[in-house]
Motif scaffolding. Structure first.
Motif: not given
Length: 1315
Positions: A436-447, A562-565
């Motif tokens: 379960x990953x934070x979207x905010x983190x993912x947008x900066x490429x971080x888990x 970064x955002x994923x479609x």
């Protein structure tokens, strides 16, 4: 001789190179003289990184190694060898069962049949195409496989036939029409692979589109193909002694799988025979495949997981494949589950949507039992939203015997084949991996691990571990392939025999994808072998489990995040998805607008949802995406059901959708644009700087280092010509003199719409007619001298006679355009207003119009009882007046010039007798007019220069005026040019509306006009009479269009006049041609002129408005401080001339407001001269050319009217610039007008085309204005053609339009309010 790097080169070449290097070292050519670099450069804001953003903290990851690929003793040495083995030892074993659309078994292909038919195909490909000496296909050549999705058996035979013949199959989709979504790109792939033969089935061949003679047409972008049908009955039997050569797997190419990129281009991934075999072995090992197992395949068997499991690995293990076609799934989404039960299948290969469909269709089916399944391969298990389908499916079907450990998501890519797959275990206690990953983190490429309670999280499931015999690592997505840290998202890379080896024919791209050497932090490569980029973004979690968070293709970088479609699609679907839009029918992509990516969401809405529903759904989606992803959606569009371009298996063709969006052919039924919330990188609004005042250095004619911008036409006093009319002070005297000296000389000729002469007037006839009118005014009208008379006449000769009649009687004429009989309600009030405001004592007109003024229709529009006396001049008294009036003073009023400005202001300008005579003399000199000349005039004769040319100039100069009423051109567009040709005219005047009518109406008729003898080669001046910036595009297209008919491009020019001076510039007969300069549009907004080269970005062409008339002086002044400005500086054009108007004639006594329009003085410098302010911004520029007097020529460039200009974000915008950008945005935009409303920009566009295009225009218009003007459009109004009001001069009445918009009277097709 060596170059710097010590590489020897031949000296001859190197001398050339040296020369080139030296040229490059030289300073660039000096900038233009007026090119002063300013600090105003509008810099777009650059997003600064957030100091609090999460950063990776983990250790550097290690490469992950899959288990050993265990070579089992009886594994075949190649796939063809496996086919040979099963085909000979178990010929009756079933290989493939196909289904019809009712779900009934259609056909069972056995291994024996597959073997014998493949041999037959192989033999025929090699020996029956072309001739014996010149076969069309040789081993190693590429051939296309074109088979429909419901015929896996024919495909399989053809595929193995190719393998046996050692030719390379390129499986592609069946082209259904000549312009299928993406089909053109597939054609390019075939062309680049050198494909000349396409194998296909009988049924498919019959279904292909055919030309009139039965041949298959060449599809758009496709090479010429020979279509070859592979059904056994069409093939020759191979001779007894012919046998395919079965080799061990080697490095030859086995097949090419096509891949569609983000931009829609299609690449071919080549897979070698050894990779093919190794991949089958790795799948066999990880899936635990055994002989004779049954597998149900729902996937596309031509590529990807469907091909690898259902066509290749199945044959290696002699398995039985039950193939479910897409057409059956559409009719019965449960069919695959029913087949699993019926055949007690061990394995099924599906996508998450097949599970979703089964759930939707599932209604307590009694006899479902899924206990036979040991493995359910989820082909798109790497997609973040597959997890919800997997969970829901398990939830429903666990009670039907489905075991949780059976669900095996896998990750794959065309380049790396199978990247990872979850192994089927017998142990149900080991739960699958979840993150379960934070979207905010993912947008900066971080888990960053989060909790499920939060909305802004992404839950991902593992896709198992690395494939047997492979190495895997994760590298940074951009730049050098450096290993990621353990808590960082990157691109997965795989090193294995079982991957693709290249993009066919593209060595550069191949190197970047298939030959990557990942490096650790010290810069050393992690392996001596190259890795392949998978195009998948993810990380390796605890226990070596692989997690995928998205695809490189779906990555959108907005303001550095970064955002994923796919994630955004998932969020959109979570908003009450099933109610308004279809689940699989959402496209998300980004478009670049103003140097950043902007997110666009397009969805198909259900036919039964109302507009209200849709808007509610749209606003919820926007909120959801904003709160979960912290990113704004630039545009959200809903299209009708089933209108988005589809991929062959029913998904959305993303790049085609994006293409349609960008070219404005998506035809949405609802659009919501949010530029106000999304666009955060606009330049800062401009703060006004205080200008330099009089204290600045002013020496002689220099102001702050520049020559003062001033210019003048020739001096009237010094020109010696035999101008007889000069000795008269009044035009009425000139007419009397001409009537005596040249009574029969024709002054005016009026043409009908057929081009015939309707009527003409000689000097004497005009004089006599004027006398009678004067007598009538005195007798019937009882008018005193100085009374005002409104002349309400159609364009023609009566108008001219009435004008001179007034002068003879000592009255002051006012020419008024008559009301339009079909449109009395809107045109009559203007007539009434002019009559009242001008204080006319009587109205003179024709009998027809006088009846119209008092008609029933008229009384509905105005109060007809308050008209002053109306005299009709159709029956004139026979006698002439006792004596003709002679004015006492040349400064008394000659006539009033009334017109409505584009901003809707009605103003009457006072023209004195002296100004009128000076005006005529100035034009006579500029155009060299003499009695022997003929001039064609196609203008409205009611105000400005149009009136002067129509009524006054001929009397003064004695030339013949050929009068062509512009309204007649609506009936016969060629009338004006035919008249010019027929009368051999050298000088002609027209308006922009006339020019536009000719350009649009005669565009396709130039050939037929040529054959009718139309010849424009005698024209030396064709002047457009205007009160605006020259419309360069129109004059150029007019010149280009009629060049074939002899029109010299140098002949076409424009004039410039305004209210205070009806003609300031006019391209005469002598003097240099009009020049064009290119200025920087961004500088113009800051009231600066910066000259740039043609074609440079943001350049705007400005054409000189003609030569300054004799007796006219011009200066450029700052409209606020009234100080003089330097050469090439933008300011207000001020004019001093003998033919300036002498003031406004107003009734309301607000003269103080406009008093300085006619008498202004500079605040410093020459403070004595009295100037009139034109209200137009422009600049003067001294050119290199010389004028007739041998002086350097000063060119005047008009930029636009001050009262039309819009102040937005502290900058000055001219509507025409924004309108030009908008009209270019889409082919269906006919006309456009913009105006400000509060601080919003409103854009009104006229749509020529079907109404379904209306909403296509909204994003295109918004983008164009953002890109080119850094402005956010507030409202886009789409209206029918003809709604934007245009006055007789062809100018847009933007303020009328604004009033109509605010009063809700435009009856728009669509209004979009941008958020």
């Amino acid at each position: 001789m060596e170059t710097g790097d010590g590489v020897p080169v031949s000296s001859r070449v190197s001398a050339k190179i040296q020369q080139l290097v030296n040229t490059l070292k030289q300073p660039r050519r000096p900038p233009l003289r007026e090119f002063f670099v300013d600090d105003f450069e509008e810099l777009l804001e650059v997003q600064q990184p957030d100091p609090n953003q999460p950063r990776p903290e983990g250790a550097q990851m290690l490469t992950m190694r899959g288990e050993q690929l265990g070579v089992v003793t009886n594994w075949p040495p190649s796939l063809e060898a496996a086919l040979q083995r099963w085909g000979t030892i178990s010929p009756k074993a079933p290989c493939l069962t196909t289904m019809d659309t009712n779900g009934k078994p259609l056909y069972v292909l056995t291994y024996g049949k597959l073997w014998s038919r493949s041999i037959k195909v192989a033999y025929n490909i090699l020996h029956k195409l072309g001739t014996k000496q010149e076969p069309m296909v040789r081993p190693g050549d590429r051939v296309a496989l074109v088979f429909p999705n419901n015929d896996p058996a024919a495909f399989m035979v053809a595929f193995y036939g190719c393998l046996l013949a050692e030719v390379v199959p390129v499986p592609i989709e069946v082209p259904l029409t000549r312009k299928d979504a993406g089909s053109q790109q597939i054609g390019f792939l075939l062309g680049s692979c050198g494909v000349t033969v396409a194998l296909t089935s009988d049924a498919c061949h019959k279904g292909l589109p055919k030309g009139p003679t039965g041949e298959i047409p060449q599809f758009k972008g496709w090479p010429k193909l020979l279509w070859f049908v592979t059904e056994s009955k069409h093939l020759s039997k191979p001779p007894r002694d012919w046998f395919p050569h079965i080799k061990d797997a080697n490095n030859d190419t086995a097949y090419i799988e096509y891949k569609t990129c983000k931009d829609g281009s299609v690449l071919g991934v080549t897979v070698m025979r050894i990779a093919l075999l190794t991949h089958c072995q790795a799948l066999t090992q990880s899936c635990g495949y055994t002989e004779a197992e049954t597998i149900v395949n729902v996937l596309d068997f031509k590529k990807d997981v469907g091909l690898w499991h259902g066509i290749l690995t199945s044959v290696m293990n002699m398995m039985h494949v039950i193939s479910i076609p897409y057409s059956l799934m559409k009719v019965n989404p449960l069919s695959w589950i029913q087949k699993v039960c019926q055949y007690k299948a061990k394995v099924a290969c599906v996508k998450s949507r097949d599970m979703h469909w089964a759930l939707v269709a599932h209604r307590d089916q009694r006899d479902i039992n899924l206990s036979s399944l040991r493995m359910l391969v989820v082909a798109d298990g790497s997609n973040p939203w597959s997890i919800s389908s997997c969970d829901a499916f398990l939830n429903v079907f666990q009670s039907k015997g489905l075991r949780p450990e059976v669900i095996c998501p896998c990750a794959s890519s065309p380049e790396a084949l199978t990247v990872a797959i979850r192994r089927p275990t017998d142990d149900s206690n080991q739960p699958p991996g979840r993150g379960v990953l934070s979207m905010q983190g993912l947008s900066h490429g971080v888990i960053r691990v989060d909790t499920e309670e939060r909305l802004s999280v992404l839950t991902v499931q593992d896709v198992g571990t690395v494939m047997p015999g492979a190495l895997m690592c994760v590298v940074k997505p951009e730049g050098v392939p450096q290993l990621c840290r353990t808590d960082e998202i990157g691109e997965l890379c795989v090193c294995s025999v079982a991957t693709g080896t290249s993009y066919y024919g593209l060595s550069g791209m191949t190197k970047n994808t298939f030959e990557v050497f990942p490096m650790n932090s010290s810069g050393a490569p992690v392996s001596e072998y190259p890795f392949t980029r998978t195009g998948l973004l993810g990380f390796v979690g605890p226990g070596g489990l692989v997690f995928i968070a998205g695809k490189m293709d779906g990555l959108m970088v907005v303001s550095g995040r970064r955002h994923n479609a796919d994630d955004i699609v998932a969020t959109a679907l979570a908003v009450e998805p099933m109610k308004f839009v279809y689940r699989g029918r959402i496209a998300v992509f980004s478009v670049t607008v103003l140097h950043d990516e902007r997110i666009v969401v397009v969805a198909e809405q259900r036919p039964d949802s109302t507009e209200e529903d849709s808007f509610q759904w749209m606003s919820r989606v926007l909120q959801a995406i904003d709160s979960i992803h912290n990113v704004g959606v630039f545009c959200l569009a809903l299209v009708p059901a089933n209108t988005l371009p589809k991929t062959p298996l029913g998904g959305i063709h993303l790049s085609e959708t994006k293409q349609l969006f960008l070219e404005g052919s998506l035809h949405p039924c609802n659009v919501l644009m949010c530029p106000h919330t999304c666009v955060t990188n606009l330049p800062k609004p401009r703060q006004k700087q205080p200008e330099i005042g009089p204290a600045s250095v002013m020496v002689g004619n220099l102001v702050s280092g520049k020559r003062i911008a001033q210019a003048s036409g020739r001096d009237l006093g010094q020109i010696e010509d035999n101008d007889q009319a000069r000795k008269f002070l009044f035009l009425s005297e000139v007419l009397q003199w001409r009537a005596q000296t040249t009574p029969d000389h024709v002054l005016f000729t009026l043409l009908s719409s057929r081009g015939a002469v309707l009527s003409s007037l000689t000097c004497l006839q005009l004089h006599k007619r004027a006398e009678k009118i004067a007598a009538m005014l005195m007798e019937r009208g009882h008018l005193q001298d100085g009374d005002h008379v409104a002349l309400v006449y159609p364009p023609g000769i009566d108008l001219i006679a009435a004008f001179y009649g007034c002068l003879y009687a000592g009255c002051v004429p006012i020419t008024v355009r008559p009301p339009h009989p079909q449109n009395i309600a809107t045109t009559l009030p203007t007539v009434k207003m002019i009559v009242e405001v001008s204080r006319s004592a009587c109205v003179m007109t024709t009998q027809v119009i006088s009846k119209l003024l008092k008609s029933k229709e008229a009384s509905a529009a105005v109060d007809v009882r308050t008209w002053p006396p109306v005299l009709d001049t159709d029956d004139l008294p026979k006698k002439k007046p006792p004596q003709l009036y002679k004015p006492s003073n040349p400064d008394t009023l000659a006539y009033l010039d009334f017109s409505v400005s584009t901003t809707g202001m009605l103003a009457g300008v006072k023209m004195s007798h002296s100004a009128t005579s000076a005006f005529c003399r100035s034009i006579k000199l500029q155009c060299e007019l003499y009695p022997s000349r003929e001039v064609a005039i196609c203008l409205d004769p009611y105000c400005g220069l149009g009136f002067v040319l129509w009524c006054l100039c001929s009397v003064y100069s004695g030339h013949q005026s050929i009068l062509i009423p512009p309204s007649e051109l609506e009936v016969n567009p060629a009338l004006w040019l035919l008249a010019v040709s027929q009368f051999r005219v050298r000088d002609t005047f027209c308006s922009y509306s006339v020019m536009e009518l000719c350009t649009k109406g005669l565009g396709l008729q130039t050939e037929s006009l040529k054959s009718r003898g139309l010849d424009l080669s005698r024209v030396r001046t064709c002047v457009v009479v205007a009160e605006e910036r020259p419309r360069i595009a129109l004059t150029q297209s007019f010149s280009k269009l009629f060049k074939d008919l002899g029109l010299h491009p140098r002949a076409v020019s424009t004039s410039f006049g305004c209210r205070v001076n009806l003609a300031i510039c006019l391209q005469g007969t002598s003097g240099p041609d009009p020049t064009t300069v290119y200025v920087d549009m961004r500088a113009l907004r800051h009231d600066r002129v910066r000259l740039v080269e043609r074609g440079s970005p943001h350049s705007l062409p400005l054409m000189e408005s003609g030569k300054i008339l004799p007796g006219v002086r011009i200066i450029i002044a700052n409209p606020e401080t009234k100080g003089p400005l330097g050469d090439s500086h933008l300011g207000e054009i001020w004019v001093h001339s003998g033919h300036n108007g002498s003031g406004y004639f107003t009734v309301y006594g607000d003269e103080a407001l406009q008093s300085d329009h006619f008498n202004s003085r500079l605040s410093f410098g020459d403070t004595q001269t009295v100037w009139a302010r034109t209200g137009y911004l422009g600049f003067l520029r001294r050119t290199e050319l010389t004028d007739a007097s041998g002086e350097r020529h000063d060119a005047l460039y008009v930029v636009g009217a001050l009262d039309e200009a819009m102040e937005l974000r502290g900058m000055r915008y001219h509507p025409i610039d924004i309108e030009t950008s908008v009209i270019r945005a889409h082919k269906s935009i006919m006309e456009c007008a913009v105006f400000p409303w509060t601080n919003l920009l409103v854009v009104v566009v006229e749509l020529e085309g079907s109404e379904q295009e209306a909403l296509d225009l909204v994003p295109l218009v918004t983008n164009a204005v953002l890109e080119e003007h850094y402005l956010i459009v507030g409202v886009v109004v789409v209206v029918d053609v003809g709604v934007i009001p245009i006055n007789s001069r062809g100018e847009k009445q933007r303020m009328h339009l604004r009033d109509g918009f605010l009063a809700d009277q435009l009856d728009p097709i669509y209004v979009a309010y941008n958020m």
